[in-house]
Design a protein around this motif. Structure first.
Motif, mmCIF file in Angstrom:
data_model
loop_
_atom_site.group_PDB
_atom_site.id
_atom_site.type_symbol
_atom_site.label_atom_id
_atom_site.label_comp_id
_atom_site.label_asym_id
_atom_site.label_seq_id
_atom_site.Cartn_x
_atom_site.Cartn_y
_atom_site.Cartn_z
ATOM 1 N N HIS A 71 0.833 -1.201 0.000
ATOM 2 C CA HIS A 71 0.000 0.000 0.000
ATOM 3 C C HIS A 71 0.872 1.257 0.000
ATOM 4 O O HIS A 71 0.588 2.240 0.686
ATOM 5 C CB HIS A 71 -0.931 0.008 1.214
ATOM 6 C CG HIS A 71 -2.207 -0.717 1.009
ATOM 7 N ND1 HIS A 71 -2.270 -2.089 0.967
ATOM 8 C CD2 HIS A 71 -3.474 -0.265 0.833
ATOM 9 C CE1 HIS A 71 -3.535 -2.447 0.790
ATOM 10 N NE2 HIS A 71 -4.277 -1.370 0.687
ATOM 11 N N SER A 72 1.938 1.241 -0.766
ATOM 12 C CA SER A 72 2.802 2.421 -0.882
ATOM 13 C C SER A 72 2.950 2.782 -2.354
ATOM 14 O O SER A 72 2.529 2.044 -3.242
ATOM 15 C CB SER A 72 4.177 2.136 -0.268
ATOM 16 O OG SER A 72 4.917 1.272 -1.093
ATOM 17 N N ILE A 73 3.579 3.872 -2.603
ATOM 18 C CA ILE A 73 3.733 4.379 -3.972
ATOM 19 C C ILE A 73 4.813 3.614 -4.748
ATOM 20 O O ILE A 73 4.899 3.720 -5.974
ATOM 21 C CB ILE A 73 4.019 5.903 -3.943
ATOM 22 C CG1 ILE A 73 3.731 6.548 -5.299
ATOM 23 C CG2 ILE A 73 5.435 6.197 -3.482
ATOM 24 C CD1 ILE A 73 2.291 6.534 -5.692
ATOM 25 N N VAL A 99 -2.969 3.857 -7.837
ATOM 26 C CA VAL A 99 -2.996 5.116 -7.082
ATOM 27 C C VAL A 99 -4.427 5.467 -6.665
ATOM 28 O O VAL A 99 -4.639 6.000 -5.578
ATOM 29 C CB VAL A 99 -2.321 6.253 -7.881
ATOM 30 C CG1 VAL A 99 -2.527 7.596 -7.225
ATOM 31 C CG2 VAL A 99 -0.827 5.949 -8.041
ATOM 32 N N SER A 100 -5.405 5.125 -7.493
ATOM 33 C CA SER A 100 -6.794 5.383 -7.095
ATOM 34 C C SER A 100 -7.136 4.601 -5.827
ATOM 35 O O SER A 100 -7.808 5.118 -4.931
ATOM 36 C CB SER A 100 -7.766 5.021 -8.226
ATOM 37 O OG SER A 100 -7.954 3.623 -8.336
ATOM 38 N N HIS A 101 -6.651 3.384 -5.740
ATOM 39 C CA HIS A 101 -6.869 2.570 -4.538
ATOM 40 C C HIS A 101 -6.197 3.223 -3.330
ATOM 41 O O HIS A 101 -6.803 3.338 -2.259
ATOM 42 C CB HIS A 101 -6.316 1.163 -4.757
ATOM 43 C CG HIS A 101 -6.614 0.228 -3.632
ATOM 44 N ND1 HIS A 101 -7.531 -0.783 -3.736
ATOM 45 C CD2 HIS A 101 -6.123 0.157 -2.363
ATOM 46 C CE1 HIS A 101 -7.587 -1.440 -2.592
ATOM 47 N NE2 HIS A 101 -6.727 -0.881 -1.742
ATOM 48 N N LEU A 102 -4.952 3.650 -3.494
ATOM 49 C CA LEU A 102 -4.220 4.265 -2.391
ATOM 50 C C LEU A 102 -4.891 5.548 -1.918
ATOM 51 O O LEU A 102 -4.973 5.810 -0.711
ATOM 52 C CB LEU A 102 -2.771 4.550 -2.798
ATOM 53 C CG LEU A 102 -1.905 3.345 -3.155
ATOM 54 C CD1 LEU A 102 -0.512 3.804 -3.556
ATOM 55 C CD2 LEU A 102 -1.834 2.357 -2.012
ATOM 56 N N LEU A 103 -5.370 6.354 -2.858
ATOM 57 C CA LEU A 103 -6.030 7.609 -2.484
ATOM 58 C C LEU A 103 -7.287 7.362 -1.656
ATOM 59 O O LEU A 103 -7.517 8.037 -0.645
ATOM 60 C CB LEU A 103 -6.375 8.427 -3.733
ATOM 61 C CG LEU A 103 -5.193 9.022 -4.482
ATOM 62 C CD1 LEU A 103 -5.653 9.686 -5.776
ATOM 63 C CD2 LEU A 103 -4.436 10.007 -3.613
ATOM 64 N N LEU A 104 -8.094 6.390 -2.071
ATOM 65 C CA LEU A 104 -9.294 6.081 -1.285
ATOM 66 C C LEU A 104 -8.937 5.526 0.087
ATOM 67 O O LEU A 104 -9.565 5.891 1.086
ATOM 68 C CB LEU A 104 -10.189 5.084 -2.029
ATOM 69 C CG LEU A 104 -11.040 5.646 -3.158
ATOM 70 C CD1 LEU A 104 -11.909 4.540 -3.751
ATOM 71 C CD2 LEU A 104 -11.915 6.791 -2.686
ATOM 72 N N GLN A 110 -7.810 3.910 8.985
ATOM 73 C CA GLN A 110 -6.556 3.143 9.011
ATOM 74 C C GLN A 110 -5.434 3.858 8.273
ATOM 75 O O GLN A 110 -4.271 3.705 8.609
ATOM 76 C CB GLN A 110 -6.745 1.749 8.393
ATOM 77 C CG GLN A 110 -7.712 0.882 9.128
ATOM 78 C CD GLN A 110 -9.141 1.033 8.585
ATOM 79 O OE1 GLN A 110 -9.439 1.952 7.825
ATOM 80 N NE2 GLN A 110 -10.003 0.135 8.989
ATOM 81 N N GLY A 111 -5.767 4.596 7.232
ATOM 82 C CA GLY A 111 -4.788 5.382 6.498
ATOM 83 C C GLY A 111 -3.820 4.566 5.664
ATOM 84 O O GLY A 111 -3.920 3.345 5.573
ATOM 85 N N LYS A 119 7.255 6.170 8.445
ATOM 86 C CA LYS A 119 6.025 5.923 9.200
ATOM 87 C C LYS A 119 4.988 7.040 9.130
ATOM 88 O O LYS A 119 3.982 6.968 9.803
ATOM 89 C CB LYS A 119 6.372 5.660 10.675
ATOM 90 C CG LYS A 119 7.255 4.451 10.860
ATOM 91 C CD LYS A 119 6.543 3.190 10.466
ATOM 92 C CE LYS A 119 7.442 1.988 10.654
ATOM 93 N NZ LYS A 119 6.936 0.786 10.074
ATOM 94 N N SER A 120 5.209 8.061 8.338
ATOM 95 C CA SER A 120 4.214 9.139 8.257
ATOM 96 C C SER A 120 2.997 8.654 7.472
ATOM 97 O O SER A 120 3.036 8.494 6.262
ATOM 98 C CB SER A 120 4.812 10.389 7.606
ATOM 99 O OG SER A 120 5.267 10.087 6.318
ATOM 100 N N LYS A 121 1.927 8.404 8.198
ATOM 101 C CA LYS A 121 0.712 7.841 7.628
ATOM 102 C C LYS A 121 -0.279 8.966 7.358
ATOM 103 O O LYS A 121 -0.434 9.877 8.165
ATOM 104 C CB LYS A 121 0.110 6.846 8.622
ATOM 105 C CG LYS A 121 -0.722 5.774 8.001
ATOM 106 C CD LYS A 121 -1.119 4.753 9.048
ATOM 107 C CE LYS A 121 -0.646 3.406 8.602
ATOM 108 N NZ LYS A 121 -1.304 2.296 9.236
#
Length: 140
Positions: A71-73, A99-104, A110-111, A119-121
């Motif tokens: 779940h990261s870029i 990226v659409s999944h990550l944005l939602l 949970q972020g 660790k910056s969530k």
């Protein structure tokens, strides 16, 4: 977010992308947008896709943990770098969907840690499966 919300937003992203950045093969592009928007949750054995690939998703969740590196870029960037020389439609479709999944997911409580392992969530206020998610589905 639930799988249906991700798929609805993926459709919105396909329409938006085609409006401003048309691709040469809309079918191939669209397939990879939907595929990538759905496959991100392979790191959870409880997700829709995780249940379909159960043994693999359990292994991925044990090794990488849910909402970790998957779940990261990094995954869409690496995919784009290696696939774009061969097919821009596939590479762009995968990145848009992922990226659409990550944005939602960043809108949920949970972020998402976009730049894992830092660790910056980024967290939102939406509870997965809650009433606010239903409102988001209605807006999309």
């Amino acid at each position: 977010m639930n799988g249906s919300t991700h798929l609805l937003f993926a459709l919105f992203c396909i329409l938006f992308t085609q409006q401003y950045f048309p691709t040469t093969n809309i079918y191939l592009f669209s397939f990879f947008v939907f595929f990538a928007a759905f496959i991100v949750d392979m790191d959870s054995a409880k997700s829709k896709v995780g249940r379909k690939i159960w043994p693999l998703s359990v292994f991925i969740e044990l090794i990488l943990k849910h909402r970790g590196v998957v779940h990261s870029i990094w995954i869409p960037l690496i995919f784009y770098y290696f696939i774009n020389p061969f097919s821009h439609n596939i590479a762009l479709g995968f990145v848009v969907g992922y990226v659409s999944h990550l944005l939602l997911d960043a809108l949920t409580i949970q972020g998402v840690t976009f730049i894992y392992p830092f660790k910056s969530k980024i967290r939102g206020f939406i509870k997965t499966g809650g009433i606010t998610e239903k409102v988001v589905q209605g807006v999309i």
